[in-house]
Scaffold this motif. Sequence first.
Motif, PDB file in Angstrom:
ATOM      1  N   GLN A 229     -30.604 -23.243   8.760  1.00  0.00           N
ATOM      2  CA  GLN A 229     -31.707 -22.726   9.563  1.00  0.00           C
ATOM      3  C   GLN A 229     -31.405 -22.879  11.051  1.00  0.00           C
ATOM      4  O   GLN A 229     -30.878 -23.899  11.488  1.00  0.00           O
ATOM      5  CB  GLN A 229     -32.997 -23.507   9.265  1.00  0.00           C
ATOM      6  N   THR A 230     -31.770 -21.871  11.815  1.00  0.00           N
ATOM      7  CA  THR A 230     -31.668 -21.956  13.271  1.00  0.00           C
ATOM      8  C   THR A 230     -32.862 -22.769  13.768  1.00  0.00           C
ATOM      9  O   THR A 230     -33.860 -22.928  13.056  1.00  0.00           O
ATOM     10  CB  THR A 230     -31.701 -20.565  13.914  1.00  0.00           C
ATOM     11  N   PRO A 231     -32.785 -23.288  14.983  1.00  0.00           N
ATOM     12  CA  PRO A 231     -33.937 -24.008  15.527  1.00  0.00           C
ATOM     13  C   PRO A 231     -35.214 -23.154  15.512  1.00  0.00           C
ATOM     14  O   PRO A 231     -36.297 -23.668  15.216  1.00  0.00           O
ATOM     15  CB  PRO A 231     -33.499 -24.341  16.958  1.00  0.00           C
ATOM     16  N   GLY A 232     -35.097 -21.869  15.776  1.00  0.00           N
ATOM     17  CA  GLY A 232     -36.261 -20.990  15.748  1.00  0.00           C
ATOM     18  C   GLY A 232     -36.872 -20.896  14.360  1.00  0.00           C
ATOM     19  O   GLY A 232     -38.101 -20.890  14.201  1.00  0.00           O
ATOM     20  N   GLN A 233     -36.028 -20.827  13.343  1.00  0.00           N
ATOM     21  CA  GLN A 233     -36.530 -20.774  11.968  1.00  0.00           C
ATOM     22  C   GLN A 233     -37.215 -22.081  11.577  1.00  0.00           C
ATOM     23  O   GLN A 233     -38.258 -22.079  10.922  1.00  0.00           O
ATOM     24  CB  GLN A 233     -35.379 -20.467  10.998  1.00  0.00           C
ATOM     25  N   VAL A 234     -36.626 -23.204  11.999  1.00  0.00           N
ATOM     26  CA  VAL A 234     -37.238 -24.502  11.725  1.00  0.00           C
ATOM     27  C   VAL A 234     -38.586 -24.588  12.442  1.00  0.00           C
ATOM     28  O   VAL A 234     -39.577 -25.039  11.864  1.00  0.00           O
ATOM     29  CB  VAL A 234     -36.306 -25.665  12.151  1.00  0.00           C
TER      30      VAL A 234
ATOM     31  N   GLN B  96     -23.707 -19.888  14.448  1.00  0.00           N
ATOM     32  CA  GLN B  96     -24.391 -18.670  14.037  1.00  0.00           C
ATOM     33  C   GLN B  96     -24.789 -17.950  15.320  1.00  0.00           C
ATOM     34  O   GLN B  96     -25.679 -18.391  16.027  1.00  0.00           O
ATOM     35  CB  GLN B  96     -25.624 -18.974  13.188  1.00  0.00           C
ATOM     36  N   GLY B  97     -24.096 -16.873  15.598  1.00  0.00           N
ATOM     37  CA  GLY B  97     -24.336 -16.174  16.854  1.00  0.00           C
ATOM     38  C   GLY B  97     -23.942 -17.055  18.023  1.00  0.00           C
ATOM     39  O   GLY B  97     -22.877 -17.662  18.023  1.00  0.00           O
ATOM     40  N   ARG B  98     -24.834 -17.162  19.001  1.00  0.00           N
ATOM     41  CA  ARG B  98     -24.551 -17.998  20.177  1.00  0.00           C
ATOM     42  C   ARG B  98     -24.994 -19.441  19.988  1.00  0.00           C
ATOM     43  O   ARG B  98     -24.760 -20.275  20.845  1.00  0.00           O
ATOM     44  CB  ARG B  98     -25.244 -17.410  21.404  1.00  0.00           C
TER      45      ARG B  98
END
Length: 140
Positions: A46-51, A82-84
């Motif tokens: 999970q990205t921080p945004g998803q979390v 993942q990406g940047r």
Amino acid sequence: MASTVLRTALRRRGEGPPHDRRPRRTPAGELEASVLAALWAAGAPQTPGQVQLSLGTGLARTTVTTLLTRLHDKGVVDRRRQGRGYAYFPGQDAHGLTARRMHGELDRDSDRETVLARFIAQLGPDDEHILRALLASDGR
């Protein structure tokens, strides 16, 4: 002077006039536990945004990023590009994390034998039975 001291004491207890109340901060340990629970529930990196979205607590994404970075620095979570940025995933399950914490506590004391002896002495009958069974089966 006395009124300032009283206001300060009331504010610390969460009392006093509404304008003196400050929001209670959630202890970092609780936030870290929430972040880990979100990662375990997701079942995928999970990205921080998803979390942040899964927590639904109103935490800023930067706060979630900081928590994830600290958990990574502690070796509790892993990450991959993942990406940047990064996508994070648990380094172990909840049971593994508890075992890691127990080892950490044991490592803090120089007299391991005494610590283990006192730990065992404080076990309840059910836990003692489980421990004996585990030791008899070589811990597997």
